[in-house]
Motif scaffolding. Structure first.
Motif, PDB file in Angstrom:
ATOM      1  N   THR A 277       0.844  -1.193   0.000  1.00  0.00           N
ATOM      2  CA  THR A 277       0.000   0.000   0.000  1.00  0.00           C
ATOM      3  C   THR A 277       0.881   1.245   0.000  1.00  0.00           C
ATOM      4  OG1 THR A 277      -0.132   0.016   2.415  1.00  0.00           O
ATOM      5  CG2 THR A 277      -1.866  -1.161   1.226  1.00  0.00           C
ATOM      6  N   ALA A 278       0.311   2.340  -0.473  1.00  0.00           N
ATOM      7  CA  ALA A 278       1.024   3.617  -0.481  1.00  0.00           C
ATOM      8  C   ALA A 278       0.068   4.706  -0.030  1.00  0.00           C
ATOM      9  CB  ALA A 278       1.560   3.928  -1.879  1.00  0.00           C
ATOM     10  N   SER A 279       0.504   5.514   0.912  1.00  0.00           N
ATOM     11  CA  SER A 279      -0.280   6.662   1.346  1.00  0.00           C
ATOM     12  C   SER A 279      -0.212   7.742   0.268  1.00  0.00           C
ATOM     13  CB  SER A 279       0.264   7.209   2.657  1.00  0.00           C
ATOM     14  OG  SER A 279       1.594   7.690   2.464  1.00  0.00           O
ATOM     15  N   GLU A 280      -1.040   8.771   0.409  1.00  0.00           N
ATOM     16  CA  GLU A 280      -0.993   9.858  -0.582  1.00  0.00           C
ATOM     17  C   GLU A 280       0.376  10.529  -0.623  1.00  0.00           C
ATOM     18  OE1 GLU A 280      -3.053  14.175  -1.191  1.00  0.00           O
ATOM     19  OE2 GLU A 280      -4.392  12.433  -1.219  1.00  0.00           O
ATOM     20  N   PRO A 281       0.998  10.880   0.514  1.00  0.00           N
ATOM     21  CA  PRO A 281       2.336  11.482   0.435  1.00  0.00           C
ATOM     22  C   PRO A 281       3.358  10.568  -0.236  1.00  0.00           C
ATOM     23  CG  PRO A 281       1.375  11.873   2.589  1.00  0.00           C
ATOM     24  CD  PRO A 281       0.481  10.905   1.896  1.00  0.00           C
ATOM     25  N   ALA A 282       3.281   9.265   0.041  1.00  0.00           N
ATOM     26  CA  ALA A 282       4.218   8.327  -0.580  1.00  0.00           C
ATOM     27  C   ALA A 282       3.976   8.241  -2.078  1.00  0.00           C
ATOM     28  CB  ALA A 282       4.080   6.945   0.057  1.00  0.00           C
ATOM     29  N   ALA A 283       2.716   8.253  -2.490  1.00  0.00           N
ATOM     30  CA  ALA A 283       2.395   8.197  -3.918  1.00  0.00           C
ATOM     31  C   ALA A 283       2.862   9.463  -4.630  1.00  0.00           C
ATOM     32  CB  ALA A 283       0.889   8.006  -4.108  1.00  0.00           C
ATOM     33  N   ARG A 284       2.692  10.612  -4.003  1.00  0.00           N
ATOM     34  CA  ARG A 284       3.153  11.865  -4.589  1.00  0.00           C
ATOM     35  C   ARG A 284       4.666  11.836  -4.800  1.00  0.00           C
ATOM     36  NH1 ARG A 284      -0.282  16.554  -3.541  1.00  0.00           N
ATOM     37  NH2 ARG A 284       1.614  17.801  -3.376  1.00  0.00           N
ATOM     38  N   MET A 285       5.394  11.369  -3.799  1.00  0.00           N
ATOM     39  CA  MET A 285       6.846  11.302  -3.902  1.00  0.00           C
ATOM     40  C   MET A 285       7.274  10.306  -4.980  1.00  0.00           C
ATOM     41  SD  MET A 285       9.650  10.470  -0.922  1.00  0.00           S
ATOM     42  CE  MET A 285       9.074  11.906   0.014  1.00  0.00           C
ATOM     43  N   LEU A 286       6.567   9.189  -5.064  1.00  0.00           N
ATOM     44  CA  LEU A 286       6.881   8.173  -6.061  1.00  0.00           C
ATOM     45  C   LEU A 286       6.697   8.720  -7.475  1.00  0.00           C
ATOM     46  CD1 LEU A 286       7.664   5.177  -6.392  1.00  0.00           C
ATOM     47  CD2 LEU A 286       5.226   4.634  -6.378  1.00  0.00           C
ATOM     48  N   LEU A 287       5.604   9.432  -7.711  1.00  0.00           N
ATOM     49  CA  LEU A 287       5.337   9.998  -9.037  1.00  0.00           C
ATOM     50  C   LEU A 287       6.358  11.077  -9.385  1.00  0.00           C
ATOM     51  CD1 LEU A 287       1.446  10.251  -8.809  1.00  0.00           C
ATOM     52  CD2 LEU A 287       2.756   8.678 -10.243  1.00  0.00           C
ATOM     53  N   ALA A 288       6.675  11.945  -8.419  1.00  0.00           N
ATOM     54  CA  ALA A 288       7.654  13.006  -8.675  1.00  0.00           C
ATOM     55  C   ALA A 288       9.026  12.428  -8.989  1.00  0.00           C
ATOM     56  CB  ALA A 288       7.728  13.947  -7.475  1.00  0.00           C
ATOM     57  N   THR A 289       9.417  11.397  -8.252  1.00  0.00           N
ATOM     58  CA  THR A 289      10.717  10.761  -8.499  1.00  0.00           C
ATOM     59  C   THR A 289      10.751  10.106  -9.866  1.00  0.00           C
ATOM     60  OG1 THR A 289      11.012  10.357  -6.129  1.00  0.00           O
ATOM     61  CG2 THR A 289      12.345   9.043  -7.624  1.00  0.00           C
ATOM     62  N   ALA A 290       9.655   9.447 -10.245  1.00  0.00           N
ATOM     63  CA  ALA A 290       9.592   8.769 -11.541  1.00  0.00           C
ATOM     64  C   ALA A 290       9.747   9.758 -12.692  1.00  0.00           C
ATOM     65  CB  ALA A 290       8.270   8.008 -11.663  1.00  0.00           C
TER      66      ALA A 290
END
Length: 236
Positions: free
Chosen positions: A16-29
């Protein structure tokens, strides 16, 4: 909250990914140049290619890796009034919760969303409370982005009679099956609901599909860069 599924060399890992984790994942990608595409459900798919070396001959092998983010509560279809409400909230940094006749509503300085509509937005996790303000959830923003950029390709014209003066008209003179004198046109238009692809023509339908994919991915990368990437620090 998102269900996160990662495809890697060892197989598939789910979590699972929280919203902050998902935001960071997308920005890094996006920063690393990976392909990112929002989904109508309010999630995203990240893909990239790894260059691997063969175990015996040392040949380079291309391996696709991916991470998918699927919201536990999909966005679903968004009606016109719901889109209008989301636009109000997304465009006003002063949106907040207030009470009206004992019921919770979302309000701004000059507008107010009725209690019933507010309850629906909350139940669908389209809005979240961030301190004293109410804002759109990442799920809502990704879903709106994908649903704003709905793409399609047109059916190729197929066989047609050449126009007068067409220098290639004689190319179809001996075609069998009643197609004598006809030319085959396999081109296809790539179209997006946002209107930005109206002039994109592919030589084949597969090429037109490639144009639509590139457009959706470019729009997602632009959104992530403008709204999710952390601000860069100025250097002295």
């Amino acid at each position: 909250m998102f269900k996160q599924t990662q495809q890697h060399a060892g197989g598939v890992t789910e979590g699972t990914a929280s919203e902050p984790a998902a935001r960071m994942l997308l920005a890094t990608a996006v920063r690393r140049g990976y392909t990112v595409e929002a989904t109508p459900a309010g999630g995203a798919l990240i893909t990239w290619t790894r260059h691997l070396f063969g175990a015996t001959d040392g040949a380079v092998v291309l391996a696709t890796r991916s991470i998918s983010l699927e919201p536990f509560t999909p966005v679903g279809a968004l009606s016109g009034p719901t889109r209008d409400d989301l636009a109000l909230i997304g465009g006003d940094r002063h949106a907040h919760y207030a009470e009206e006749d004992g019921r919770r509503v979302i309000a701004g300085p000059m507008w107010r969303i009725p209690a019933f509509a507010t309850a629906r937005l909350r139940a669908r996790t389209l809005v979240v409370e961030d301190g004293d303000r109410v804002r759109l959830s990442l799920t809502a923003r990704l879903g709106l982005l994908a649903q704003t950029h709905r793409t399609r390709t047109t059916e190729p014209e197929g066989f047609r009679r050449p126009s007068a003066g067409d220098p290639y008209g004689s190319a179809g003179l001996n075609r069998p099956g009643g197609r004598a004198g006809m030319l085959r046109d396999g081109s296809s238009w790539a179209v997006c609901s946002c209107g930005q692809l109206n002039g994109a023509l592919g030589g084949t339908r597969d090429e037109a599909r490639r144009l639509t994919r590139e457009h959706r991915r470019a729009m997602t990368a632009q959104f992530v860069t403008e709204h999710l990437a952390p601000p860069t620090r100025a250097t002295a």
